[in-house]
Design a protein around this motif. Structure first.
Motif, short mmCIF file in Angstrom:
data_model
loop_
_atom_site.label_atom_id
_atom_site.label_comp_id
_atom_site.label_asym_id
_atom_site.label_seq_id
_atom_site.Cartn_x
_atom_site.Cartn_y
_atom_site.Cartn_z
N PRO A 127 0.82 -1.23 0.00
CA PRO A 127 0.00 0.00 0.00
C PRO A 127 0.84 1.26 0.00
O PRO A 127 0.41 2.30 -0.49
CB PRO A 127 -0.82 -0.13 1.28
CG PRO A 127 -0.07 -1.11 2.15
CD PRO A 127 0.60 -2.06 1.21
N GLU A 128 2.09 1.19 0.54
CA GLU A 128 2.93 2.39 0.57
C GLU A 128 3.27 2.87 -0.85
O GLU A 128 3.54 4.06 -1.06
CB GLU A 128 4.24 2.11 1.32
CG GLU A 128 4.06 1.77 2.79
CD GLU A 128 4.00 0.25 3.01
OE1 GLU A 128 3.57 -0.45 2.06
OE2 GLU A 128 4.37 -0.20 4.10
N THR A 129 3.29 1.95 -1.81
CA THR A 129 3.66 2.33 -3.18
C THR A 129 2.69 3.36 -3.74
O THR A 129 3.09 4.37 -4.34
CB THR A 129 3.67 1.08 -4.08
OG1 THR A 129 4.56 0.12 -3.52
CG2 THR A 129 4.12 1.43 -5.48
N PHE A 130 1.40 3.13 -3.55
CA PHE A 130 0.38 4.05 -4.07
C PHE A 130 0.54 5.42 -3.41
O PHE A 130 0.55 6.46 -4.09
CB PHE A 130 -1.00 3.46 -3.77
CG PHE A 130 -2.14 4.22 -4.40
CD1 PHE A 130 -2.40 4.11 -5.76
CD2 PHE A 130 -2.95 5.06 -3.64
CE1 PHE A 130 -3.45 4.81 -6.34
CE2 PHE A 130 -3.98 5.76 -4.21
CZ PHE A 130 -4.23 5.63 -5.57
N ASP A 131 0.71 5.45 -2.10
CA ASP A 131 0.86 6.74 -1.40
C ASP A 131 2.14 7.44 -1.80
O ASP A 131 2.18 8.67 -1.94
CB ASP A 131 0.85 6.50 0.11
CG ASP A 131 -0.46 5.91 0.59
OD1 ASP A 131 -1.50 6.17 -0.06
OD2 ASP A 131 -0.46 5.18 1.60
#
Length: 1896
Positions: free
Chosen positions: A1712-1716
């Motif tokens: 999920p950190e990739t999207f943010d």
């Protein structure tokens, strides 16, 4: 005048002709022919004229049949009409010939009628006895040269023509109409062509008693007057020589002609008397100017065209068998080359021509003399060789070609003589070869005779005698000015080898290839693999292609050399493929070759990418279509290379793409014609046609969408260049001024086909708006290029609404205080003027301000701008501060300059008779206004409104200006704020202060440019001939006073420089004008300036005399280069006299002395590029003056003298080499230098002699000595013969070895090198070695010993390279040095002597005996082993020079260890590093970093381990920051290749690795050691980190990552951002790979942060930072299974960026950190605030806030991120953490996106947008905000689709995905209509993430 009359006559005849033939049956073809002739007469471009004449010629052939059936009366009008046009075309030979063909074609069958008409036409040129005008003379010349009927007429009227020519030439000589005029030249040219065309008719008039002509006799006398200097024009005098030779050629017998020539040559020496020329007798004219040019005139004329039998016949008056060629002409040529330095080009032309004539006359000369003329012991051979060698290095442009031909002819004549007389002994060849070999490689003159000699001695003999030739050729290929000569040598040798092998024997070709591989493959391979771009490109361009054409079989051995994957191999491989393609015509790309080429297109090095692009785009045939593979590669390559920041890359990219477009266009046209071009695959023609149209459309859209103001400068400039290539290649726009690149005649067919396909709408509204946005750019390059494209290619007028909005925008921009915005307003005004018509002008309502009767729009526009300027001036007079902020004058002046000078239609309207008076009035008012503004502004800065007539003008001091501006600010702000301002005293300039300064200086600069450009345009002869004077004498005098005032009272260099450019044009226009009153204006200004210079001064003019010197430079630069430059001579002589005047007894140091100002003016003249070689004749007195000034007691005099000497040195030695070249050495030998400036040699030698002589009463300082030595040291040694001019310098320089001043000894050693020819170097070295003391007791002077050693070192240093002396030759020198080995021991008390002696020994490492070598090592070891420990660097002992000795010894030990690779020596180096003596440690570390000793793997390995072993203790002690920096830098240098880390290295660090890493990270986090040390610390920490990846190290990795993030911020220092990027490359890739390959969850967030940093740094504004970051991305693109860095090709920045995005998508997509993380790169801008600011239209401040990173492109990055973000959402499974992240983002950002879309719809659907819409078009912030909004909206649509209806209800957005998408498309279409968001088209991005065509 005559041309204008002829034009009117031709037009009148055309009208009469049309009326006459109107009723006849052939009216239509006649009228068509007349139309073509009228179009020809009305055209200005030569290409257009030729085109119309071709059409007329075709029509005349068809018309000829009809005319033949008519009678003479019916044919006469048409013939007369064509002859009238022919009379008008006498200025162009090609047009005249074409018209001659037309009239001849029309007169078939009526030749008598045509002869009658031609006779009547020529008879009417001038009444009997009148002077022929320049136009008449031009007609005489042209009809004589090109028309047989014309020659027939002159033959019948020869006496009349001779009388008129004599009368004309007499009048010209008496009146001297203009110094640069062509009247006299044309008169002499007419004589020349008469003598040439009618020799048989003239012969009896000159050589017969009966037919002797008085008119011809008079004409001969006048021609001699011209030759003897009565005409000022040099070209006219030289032409007389040719005319006289043609007259000599009419002699009936050769002896008569030779006798006349002999009389001519004896005339200058004989003086007054009668000259007998055949039967003509004339009085010898007096020599007006004894410049010796008359001999050159006669000699050059004879050699150019005199008959061979006249030159070689026997002269009767000589006792021996003499002829003109050997006994008269050659001695004169020799004398001329020594005397005529100003005419060196013509003198050496005569020399080369003499050799050519001798070659032609050899049989006759042999018959006359009966012996060899170039035998070995003859004086003639010695003189010839000396003459050619002495002038071989002449720097005059064009002489080198004469030198080449002279050497070639000399050797050919020598060879022919040896053959004729069967002489087998040919020593000249060996002598010449030896002389060539003995010259330094830097001298270009050595390669010319080398080429000439190869065919005579053979290739093998040359290569054997010249062993260093391959290495020297490499050096030459890396030096631009030597490259062509070196390439010719290579070609001559290979050509000779081919000729020697091709004797018909079996296997000759194989043997030839083997020989080439043996001799030349290493040279070519090394050059093509070189990292030096200039060497690589020169080898590819000059050698490789030629070699493949000559020897195709060498391709295989070359390809085998370049099979690697390293950068050098790839670069060379692409060059080889490109050369193959140019030779073979086509090259299939498939398999491994295609893969390799793709790698090259994405490589980091620009040279590799460009070479690969060139390979794709180029083809030997322009109609060879691009293959599908080539098109695909281009579509992948171009989007990724638009933002390259190299100007040369952009230019070469455009050139390559233009070639591809030409191929597409020509192959498509061939397909449409039904001819399948070469390279078309069977059955695929239609597909290739569609592909070509599609690619051009794709490229058009890519270019247009890249022009958004949100793009950086680099992307916009590249896009404009590509758009220019598309429009130039694929439209049918005719450009008359271009010679090449015109569209094919059938271009309309292809355009029609493309538009039927819905493509190639080049001039659409979106394209127009994109270019209009560029007109508001802040850079000149973008604005000017966009304006040029609009004017050249787009429809003739703008749509009316756009024109009105643009005009309002331009008006506002002209009132901006920012210079860039005001200049943008000026470009807008010029563009509007060029793209408007009468209806546009009415809608702009300019007539309301101007007179309603103004005849044209250019005048109307100028009137409007002048009114604006006058209004702004009035406002400035009222309140300058307010005017500078709201309506400064520089914008209006710049607009006037552009509209008046850069618009061809305006210049044409000035020539119209009906508007001359209006233009005169306007220009008078304009110049008057400029005068008033200049006086006001300069007076304002002097606290006074102008100066009294009795006061002397002088630039105010900075304090005066500050006080004056302060007063103005107080007046502008009001008295109320005065006290407050006085309290705030700041050293920084306030904005108000800067406003006034900007307004003043920029306005003054623009005025200078405007007035100079007006003079250049309006005083041109062509314009004067048509319309009369537009600038009247009083107006020009006013303009002159304006220039004078600016240059004398202005202090700002930018204003002075800009004004000077205009003033130079102004003076050139006046000085070359026929009106003597106008010529007198600059002459008077020069006299006034010289008078003011010598007068007393009331104040100081600092800053190198401010603008005063430029006044003189501009005036003398305006003189025509063909003239004698009397103003320059007068100026220099006056300045020299003034500068040598003795200083007064009581001179005031606070005031400028006239002598100092004279020095500064002379320096400015020397540095002026416009004077060139004209100033070199004054070089000797100026050098003497500068040397004298260096000894002045006045500091200002000494300072000015050293500046003058520096300028003279640069001028005398020629231009410096460019930065990219491999060699910085100048290529002028001392011998050539002294030959060019013989008197200067005496001046330098005199100074040296005085300095080297004994000084009574102790040492005497000679301030000029160092300057002389510096000049000599910049020269090269030459191959001097006995009695050489340079021999006198040897003694004084050797004497200076004992100087008590160290700098003198050192520079004298360097100056000695050019004085000693290479053959004499060994003898001098032996002499110097013998002078060294053999024992301690024999030292008389340590200075003398030190100086002697320095001289030996200087002589050995160049000899240690490629031009070295052999070991055997140096053996006696070595024996002498071994006998004086005590100089290295402590018995020699002076450390400097010991150090220099060791440096000398180090230059001869392999020459000494084993015993002496061991003694050297023992002495060094003993000295270094006895050193005390600790202390500060440089202070080991108080003895002077001891630290230098120890450092020299340490470097010697290192070099020996690297050379011998001996374990004992390597151990000694490592022990020196462990030794705690700072001097020794610093020396060793510096040696490691600079890599002086090359690469020795064993030594480097030992040093690596030693440095690692001591790293912990060094970090703990940290005794000195500089030492620590060098230590870490050396460590990183040794580990530059990560594969060099070994198990042993890990073992050395075992136990201390974590501690070292901890200390390094602590330094980064807490100590702030400074940027340079921090760089090394961070990189060293990264190096250690790569070797520690244990679970307990995660904290260290986290800390390291945080440190990188801190350093990578845009606001950080560049060196810190570079450290972050390099650290990513060193360790970042390992961390990411470990996160991917192991189940280590703690490393994944760190890996994501590192990739994020990489994305950030790949957009850094510094290229080096981006390149380092691209290394990180390159390593991550490799297969994870392979070791990092094995065969890794580093990729280009944008390729790396896309690679990182793909890596995130493929490997980290589920996190999920990739999207943010990616969302962080989408900036949220206040769209509403930006629009409201545009609507408010607030006053502009002077300064604009700088962007932290001007290279970054948020809008482009947003479009690159969009596909990645969309795919992340698509791939994520339902209910995943990524969906939760998307939902959170939608909750936070969704309402804002909807709100901004609604606001855009509201704003851009209103009519009110019109008043600020054009300004919005150029607003970068708005474009970025809109682009990011569209990306966020598109992402929101996708998120809503993925999350489903439930999410829509939760979010409360009030709309679903479908509604939001419809709203988005509606807003986007609305924005696209206003040029803010072009429609998206995913096909613009071929298969990879990147900006779609709608990208901002």
């Amino acid at each position: 005048m005559v041309v204008a009359a002829a034009a009117m006559g031709a037009e009148r005849e055309a009208r009469a002709c049309a009326a006459f033939y109107g009723a006849l049956g052939i009216a239509q073809p006649v009228l068509s022919c007349l139309r073509c002739l009228r179009q020809f007469a009305g055209s200005t471009a030569k290409r257009c004229k030729d085109k119309h004449l071709e059409e007329a010629l075709l029509l005349s052939r068809a018309l000829s049949e009809g005319l033949r059936a008519l009678g003479e009366a019916e044919a006469r009008p048409l013939l007369r009409c064509v002859l009238a046009f022919q009379m008008e075309a006498t200025g162009s030979s090609s047009s005249f010939q074409k018209l001659e063909q037309i009239v001849t074609q029309l007169a078939v069958g009526k030749e008598a009628l045509l002869a009658q008409e031609v006779g009547m036409l020529l008879a009417g040129l001038a009444p009997q006895g009148e002077v022929l005008s320049p136009g008449d003379l031009q007609s005489v010349c042209m009809f004589m040269e090109e028309s047989s009927l014309g020659r027939q007429h002159w033959r019948q009227n020869l006496a009349v023509l001779l009388q008129r020519l004599a009368a004309t030439l007499r009048w010209v000589l008496q009146s001297q109409p203009a110094p640069g005029g062509t009247w006299g030249y044309l008169a002499v040219k007419a004589c020349l062509q008469l003598f040439q065309a009618l020799p048989k008719d003239l012969a009896p008039l000159a050589w017969s008693t009966v037919g002797r002509s008085k008119a011809l006799q008079s004409l001969l006398g006048l021609l001699l007057e011209v030759a003897w200097g009565k005409a000022l024009n040099k070209d006219t005098r030289l032409l007389v020589g040719t005319a006289l030779s043609m007259l000599v050629n009419t002699a009936p017998q050769p002896e008569c002609g030779a006798s006349a020539v002999l009389a001519l040559f004896q005339l200058p020496d004989r003086g007054a008397g009668e000259l007998k020329f055949g039967e003509l007798a004339v009085e010898a004219p007096p020599i007006l100017e004894p410049d010796g040019l008359e001999k050159l005139v006669l000699t050059r004329g004879l050699l150019m065209c005199c008959k061979t039998d006249i030159l070689s016949c026997q002269l009767e008056s000589f006792t021996h068998k003499a002829c003109l060629l050997l006994d008269i002409v050659f001695p004169t040529v020799c004398a001329l080359t020594k005397e005529q330095k100003e005419c060196h080009y013509y003198c050496f032309q005569a020399c080369a021509r003499w050799l050519q004539r001798l070659r032609e006359s050899l049989p006759a000369v042999w018959h006359l003399t009966g012996t060899r003329i170039l035998a070995q012991d003859t004086e003639l051979l010695w003189q010839l060789t000396q003459l050619v060698w002495d002038n071989a290095e002449t720097p005059v442009e064009g002489v080198s070609e004469f030198i080449h031909s002279s050497f070639r002819l000399l050797l050919e004549i020598y060879h022919l003589e040896c053959q004729h007389f069967q002489d087998k002994e040919r020593p000249l060849y060996q002598q010449m070869l030896q002389r060539v070999v003995s010259m330094p490689w830097q001298i270009k003159a050595r390669y010319v005779p080398l080429c000439a000699i190869v065919p005579y001695v053979g290739s093998q003999q040359v290569l054997d005698a010249y062993l260093d030739l391959p290495q020297h050729l490499l050096s030459c290929l890396s030096t631009n000015h030597l490259c062509p000569a070196a390439a010719e040598v290579y070609k001559a040798l290979v050509r000779q080898q081919c000729a020697e092998q091709q004797d018909g024997q079996q296997g000759a070709e194989v043997a030839l290839v083997e020989q080439w591989v043996l001799r030349w493959l290493p040279l070519l391979s090394q050059a093509l693999r070189s990292p030096l771009p200039i060497l690589q490109s020169n080898a590819a361009n000059h050698l490789l292609t030629w070699t493949l054409r000559q020897l195709p079989a060498v391709q295989a051995p070359l390809a085998a050399q370049f099979g690697g994957r390293d950068t050098a191999s790839l670069r060379a491989w692409v060059s080889l493929l490109k050369a193959q393609k140019s030779v073979l015509g086509a090259l299939p790309l498939q398999g491994e070759a295609l893969e390799r080429l793709s790698c090259c297109l994405g490589a980091r090095e620009e040279g590799i990418r460009l070479a690969a692009l060139g390979l794709i785009c180029s083809s030997p045939s322009t109609n060879q279509p691009l293959s599908g593979t080539e098109v695909q590669l281009l579509q992948e390559f171009l989007p990724l290379n638009l933002n390259c920041d190299s100007s040369s890359f952009r230019q070469l990219l455009q050139a390559a793409v233009r070639k591809a477009l030409v191929r597409l266009r020509d192959s498509s046209l061939a397909q449409l014609r039904g001819k399948a071009p070469r390279g078309t695959e069977p059955g695929k023609g239609a597909g290739q046609l569609t592909q070509a149209v599609g690619f051009v459309e794709w490229l058009l859209q890519l270019s247009i969408t890249s022009l958004s103001p949100g793009s950086n400068y680099q992307r916009k400039k590249t896009a404009l260049l590509l758009l220019a290539a598309v429009l130039e290649t694929c439209t049918d726009t005719w450009s008359p001024e271009k010679k090449k690149g015109q569209p094919p005649r059938t271009m309309a067919t292809l355009l029609s086909y493309a538009r039927q396909s819905g493509c190639w709408d080049f001039f659409s509204q979106p394209n127009l708006l994109a270019l209009l946005s560029c007109l508001q750019d802040s850079t000149n390059e973008i604005r000017d290029l966009a304006s040029e494209l609009l004017v050249r290619y787009f429809p003739a007028t703008f749509p009316e609404p756009i024109a009105l909005s643009l005009f309002q925008l331009a008006q506002n921009a002209l009132g901006s205080p920012r210079v860039q915005e005001a200049e943008a307003g000026a470009v807008l005004m010029k563009t509007i003027l060029q793209k408007s018509d009468s209806s546009t002008m009415k809608s702009l309502a300019l007539e309301a301000e101007a007179a309603p009767t103004l005849p044209n729009r250019g005048l109307c526009f100028a009137q409007h701008l002048l009114h604006m300027l006058q209004a702004q001036y009035a406002a400035a007079c009222r309140d300058l501060l307010h005017a500078a902020a709201t309506a400064p004058m520089h914008g209006a002046i710049a607009a006037l300059r552009r509209c008046l000078l850069q618009v061809p239609e305006v210049a044409a309207s000035m020539q119209a008779a009906e508007s001359v008076q209006s233009w005169q009035e306007l220009l008078t008012r304009l110049v008057t206004t400029a005068r008033d503004i200049t006086s006001f502004l300069l007076g304002t800065l002097q606290s006074q409104q102008g100066l009294g007539a009795d006061e002397q003008a002088a630039a105010p001091s900075f304090a005066d200006m500050g006080n004056a501006i302060g007063s103005l600010i107080m007046l502008g702000k009001g008295r109320g704020q005065q006290e407050e301002e006085e309290e705030e005293d700041s050293v920084l300039l306030s904005e108000e202060h800067s406003l006034i300064l900007t307004c003043c200086w920029v306005s003054v600069k623009e005025i200078g440019l405007l007035l100079g450009g007006l003079a250049e345009l309006l005083l041109a002869p062509a314009l004067l001939a048509r319309s009369g004077p537009l600038l009247l004498l009083p107006t020009l005098q006013t303009a002159a006073r304006v220039f004078q005032e600016i240059l004398l009272r202005c202090r700002h260099w930018g204003a002075v420089e800009g004004c000077s450019m205009g003033f130079t044009k102004f003076c050139a226009a006046l000085l070359n004008h026929p009106d003597t009153e106008l010529q007198a204006i600059p002459q008077t200004m020069l006299e006034q300036g010289l008078e003011a210079l010598s007068g007393p001064r009331s104040s100081s003019i600092t800053r190198r005399a401010a603008g005063f010197p430029m006044l003189f430079l501009c005036i003398v630069s305006g003189e025509a280069s063909a003239q004698a430059r009397p103003l320059l001579t007068r100026c220099v002589q006056t300045l020299l006299a003034l500068a040598t005047t003795a200083l007064p007894q009581d001179w005031d140091q606070t005031l400028d002395l006239p002598q100092v100002c004279a020095f500064h003016v002379l320096q400015t003249l020397v540095r002026g590029t416009g004077l060139g070689g004209a100033l070199l004749r004054h070089a000797t007195p100026m050098v003497a003056l500068a040397l004298q000034g260096l000894g002045s007691p006045c500091w200002a005099m000494r300072n000015a003298a050293i500046q003058l000497f520096s300028a003279l040195t640069s001028r005398l030695l020629g231009q410096q080499r460019s930065r990219g070249e491999g060699c910085l050495a100048e290529g002028v030998s001392l011998q050539a230098f002294l030959g060019q400036h013989p008197q200067l040699g005496a001046v330098l030698l005199s100074e040296l002699g005085v300095a080297a002589g004994p000084a009574p009463g102790g040492p005497c300082l000679r301030p000029a000595l160092h300057a002389v030595l510096t000049l000599l040291a910049q020269l090269q040694p030459g191959a001097d013969g006995p009695g050489s001019l340079s021999a006198g310098f040897l003694g004084p320089l050797l004497g200076l070895a004992g100087s008590p001043i160290y700098a003198v000894r050192a520079m004298a050693a360097k100056a000695l090198v050019p004085v000693v020819p290479p053959p004499q170097r060994r003898g001098l070295l032996l002499q110097l070695a013998q002078q060294l003391p053999a024992a301690p007791g024999r030292v008389h002077s340590h200075n003398a010993v030190h100086g002697c050693l320095l001289q030996m070192q200087a002589l050995l240093a160049p000899a240690s390279g490629t031009n070295g002396l052999s070991v055997e030759a140096l053996r006696p020198v070595v024996l002498q040095l071994e006998a004086r080995g005590w100089l290295l021991t402590p018995a020699q008390r002076c450390p400097l002597v010991r150090a220099t002696f060791l440096q000398v020994l180090a230059l001869l490492p392999t020459s000494f005996s084993l015993g002496f070598t061991q003694s050297i090592h023992d002495a060094v070891s003993t000295e270094l082993g006895s050193l005390p420990l600790g202390g500060k660097p440089g202070c080991a002992e108080l003895q002077v020079g001891l630290a230098i000795l120890h450092q020299t010894m340490a470097r010697f030990v290192c070099s020996e260890a690297a050379r011998l690779a001996d374990s004992e020596q390597i151990g000694a180096v490592c022990s020196l590093l462990r030794q705690l003596n700072p001097d020794v440690q610093l020396a060793v570390l510096s040696w490691v970093i600079t890599g002086e000793g090359g690469t020795c793997e064993e030594l480097e390995k030992a040093l690596r381990l030693t440095l690692l072993e001591s790293l912990g203790s060094v970090l703990r002690e940290r005794r000195d920051k500089e030492f620590l920096r060098l230590y870490l830098e050396a460590l990183l240098h040794l580990y530059r290749d990560p594969s060099s880390w070994s198990q042993e290295a890990s073992h050395k660090l075992q136990g201390s690795s974590a501690a070292c890493l901890e200390m390094l990270l602590h330094m980064v986090e807490a100590e702030h050691p400074g940027p340079d040390l921090l760089f090394q610390v961070l990189c060293a920490a990264s190096l250690l980190l790569t070797r520690r990846f244990e679970d307990e190290d995660s904290t260290l990795v986290e800390r390291w990552c945080m440190a990188l993030e801190e350093c990578s911020q845009s606001a950080s220092y560049e060196v810190l951002r570079l450290a972050a990027a390099r650290s990513l490359q060193i360790a970042g890739a390992d961390v990411v790979q470990r996160a991917l390959c192991t189940a280590c969850p703690l490393l994944v967030p760190v890996a994501l942060r590192l990739i994020n940093m990489g994305i950030h740094l790949l957009q850094d504004e510094e290229r080096e930072v981006r390149h380092e970051a691209s290394g990180f991305a390159s390593l991550l693109q490799q297969d994870p299974g392979k070791p990092l860095r094995d065969s890794c090709i580093f990729v280009q920045d944008n390729v790396g960026l896309l690679g990182l995005l793909q890596l995130l998508l493929a490997e980290f997509g589920e996190h999920p950190e990739t999207f943010d993380l990616l969302l962080q790169h989408l900036p949220v801008l206040d769209l509403r605030g930006i629009v409201e600011e545009l609507e408010a239209n607030k006053a502009t401040s002077l300064y604009k806030e700088d962007e932290p990173n001007v290279f970054a492109e948020p809008a482009v990055l947003a479009w690159q991120l969009l596909p990645v973000l969309l795919q992340l959402l698509e791939k994520a499974p339902a209910g995943s953490a990524l969906h939760a992240s998307a939902l959170r983002w939608l909750v936070a950002a969704g309402p804002g996106v909807l709100r901004d879309l609604g606001y855009c719809k509201h704003c851009w659907s209103q009519e009110a947008v019109a008043h600020w819409g054009m300004k919005a078009l150029g607003c970068a912030k708005l474009h970025v905000a809109v682009a990011v909004l569209l990306v966020r909206a598109r992402l929101a649509v996708q998120a809503l689709q993925v999350l489903g209806k439930s999410a829509t209800a939760v979010l409360g957005l009030g709309c679903g995905a479908q509604e939001l998408e419809q709203e988005l498309e509606l807003v986007q279409g609305l924005l696209a209509q206003h040029g803010l968001a072009p429609m998206l088209s995913q096909r613009d991005v071929p298969g990879e993430p990147g900006p779609p065509s709608g990208a901002a």
